[in-house]
Write an enzyme that holds these catalytic residues in place. Structure first.
Site, short mmCIF file in Angstrom:
data_model
loop_
_atom_site.label_atom_id
_atom_site.label_comp_id
_atom_site.label_asym_id
_atom_site.label_seq_id
_atom_site.Cartn_x
_atom_site.Cartn_y
_atom_site.Cartn_z
CG HIS A 179 -71.97 72.82 52.66
ND1 HIS A 179 -72.95 73.77 52.61
CD2 HIS A 179 -70.85 73.44 53.12
CE1 HIS A 179 -72.44 74.94 53.03
NE2 HIS A 179 -71.17 74.75 53.34
CD GLU A 182 -75.40 71.00 51.99
OE1 GLU A 182 -75.21 71.44 50.85
OE2 GLU A 182 -75.29 71.70 53.02
CG HIS A 316 -75.33 74.29 48.85
ND1 HIS A 316 -74.40 74.26 49.85
CD2 HIS A 316 -74.73 74.91 47.80
CE1 HIS A 316 -73.29 74.85 49.44
NE2 HIS A 316 -73.45 75.25 48.19
CD GLU A 395 -79.57 75.60 50.95
OE1 GLU A 395 -79.43 74.35 50.98
OE2 GLU A 395 -78.85 76.38 51.58
ZN ZN Z 1 -74.84 73.53 51.78
#
Ligand code: ZN
Length: 458
Positions: A179, A182, A316, A395
């Site tokens: 992504h 990020e 992420h 994350e």
């Molecule tokens: Zn992500």
């Protein structure tokens, strides 16, 4: 300067600066839908072009962050009030926070630099790729350039292989920046590369040396570049094939991309993904429609034919989670990976270790328990297709105070605690006998030979 030249200069200034999206006046709100109906009202906010989610509204009583443009704020607030959803403003002016995140680094460069890379500011794609080239040049016996192929805009999806021992059969793979926005993802991944090449800590050395590491700081190069040049909040790839008119907005650019972490061919488009190109979780017209996800999958399959992949970690941000496969849920309930219990134990213990350094808490569990159900993700596909023993999606920081706009000062602390996480992950994985530690075997052989030698002397 004559009038003609002045116009020319003005024209250049306008064309150079005009294409970068301004987030002036944008606000980010925290909302908590406490009924299923309210969840559904929230879902329409993005598809109607009123706001964009920083995390998806799915579960009742789960906080959701929504980014809303200045001109849409009154209609958004009105809708929320009508539905009885409480809103709390968490970011007052998004452009301010964006500017702060990119201010030139204030701390001295020297103590954090390794060749041209630093961890007191964020680096763009060219800088990261140039650094990878330097490593290949400076560590010719250990570092090799590797590539997954190209992106939809023909950029190289570039990585490096770190291998201290040509006899290594075990493989670890790190996937950064699926992504685009990020930015902490490539920052932490490049820090891990630096540690693997320079650390004197015996545990980091063992982790670096016991595996053949395949590390890709940026697997979505077009999106990442776009998040620097055009739109700081860009998430998806840059495939313009599905361009369409997005309702309620003049910004059709939103439809120029696919969410790569919804495009993989495991349980594709079953839950937590969208078939609407105007959303951030658009899964593409079919599984593996995107060249980036195909290239990642192909690379993993090739790797598995060359050795045994023990770790696959996707980096992420944000919300501080260790997400363990699988992320899908249907009427039959949560689909559990066959060694979910072991992965959970590895995750929990590693997260506890990570917390010891700065107190940062990472929650551990399947996506449906800690985030929301989703499908078509890379790490689920890797787990299911290749059976990698420990696969997770991390994350990174924070919990939403800055979200994707994590201040530069947090890059190193975040990296340090993640390195702690990886060391404990490896200790537990090794104890659970997912691989044989070559250095342990060598050590045992030495001890036995020495005992035999002493016995003979006696
Ligand atoms: Zn992500």
């Amino acid at each position: 300067m004559d009038l003609k030249s002045l116009f020319f200069v003005l024209f250049i200034i306008v064309t150079v600066t005009a294409h970068k999206k301004s987030y002036k006046g944008y606000k980010v709100y925290n909302v908590i839908p406490n009924t299923k109906d309210k969840v559904n009202v929230l879902k329409d906010v993005e598809s109607n072009g009123i706001g964009e989610f920083w995390m998806e509204p799915y579960n009742v009583n789960h906080a959701v962050k929504v980014m809303v443009a200045k001109e849409k704020q009154s209609i958004f607030l009105e809708q929320m009030e009508k539905t009885g959803i409480e809103t709390v403003e968490v970011i007052k002016d998004l452009q301010n926070v964006i500017d702060n995140q990119q201010k030139p680094a204030t701390t001295s460069r020297s103590n954090e630099a390794f060749h041209s890379m630093t961890w007191n500011e964020y680096h763009n794609l060219d800088e990261i790729n140039a650094w990878l080239d330097e490593l290949v040049e400076n560590y010719p016996d250990i570092v090799t350039e590797v590539s997954m192929g190209v992106s939809v805009e023909n950029r190289d999806i570039k990585g490096i292989k770190i291998n201290y021992n040509p006899n290594n059969n075990y493989i670890g793979m790190l996937e950064g920046t699926l992504h685009a926005r990020e930015w902490i993802s490539p920052a932490v991944v490049t820090w891990i590369i630096k540690e693997f090449l320079t650390s004197n800590d015996p545990e980091i050395r063992a982790l670096a040396e016991n595996f053949e590491w395949h590390i890709f700081p940026v697997v979505n190069p077009d999106g990442y570049e776009y998040s620097f040049t055009d739109d700081r909040m860009w998430r998806k790839n840059r495939n313009t094939m599905y361009n369409t008119t997005c309702p309620g907005t003049t910004n059709d650019d939103m439809s120029n991309g696919v969410d790569l972490n919804r495009n993989f061919g495991f349980k594709w488009m079953t839950v937590g993904a969208s078939d609407n190109p105007c959303t951030n979780t658009f899964a593409g017209p079919q599984a593996f429609s995107e060249i980036e996800s195909r290239n990642i999958a192909q690379y993993v399959l090739n790797l598995q034919s060359q050795g045994e992949i023990i770790y696959y970690i996707a980096f992420h941000s944000f919300t501080q989670l260790i997400v363990i496969p699988y992320s899908h849920v249907d009427s039959a309930g949560l689909l559990e990976a066959e060694n979910y219990g072991d992965m959970f134990e590895i995750g929990i213990r590693a997260a506890e270790k990570a917390k010891e350094r700065f107190g940062t808490e990472y929650r551990v569990g399947a996506s449906v328990d800690v985030l929301y159900p989703m499908s078509g993700t890379s790490f689920d596909w890797v787990k299911h297709e290749v059976g990698v023993p420990f696969t997770c999606l991390i994350e990174l920081r924070d919990l939403g105070q800055y979200g994707f706009l994590l201040p530069q000062e947090q890059i190193i602390p975040n990296s340090l605690e993640i390195m702690d996480f990886m060391l404990e992950m490896d200790r537990v994985t090794k104890n659970l006998k997912y691989y044989n530690d070559a250095s342990f075997i060598n050590h045992s052989i030495f001890v036995i030979s020495f005992a035999v030698y002493i016995a003979r002397l006696l």
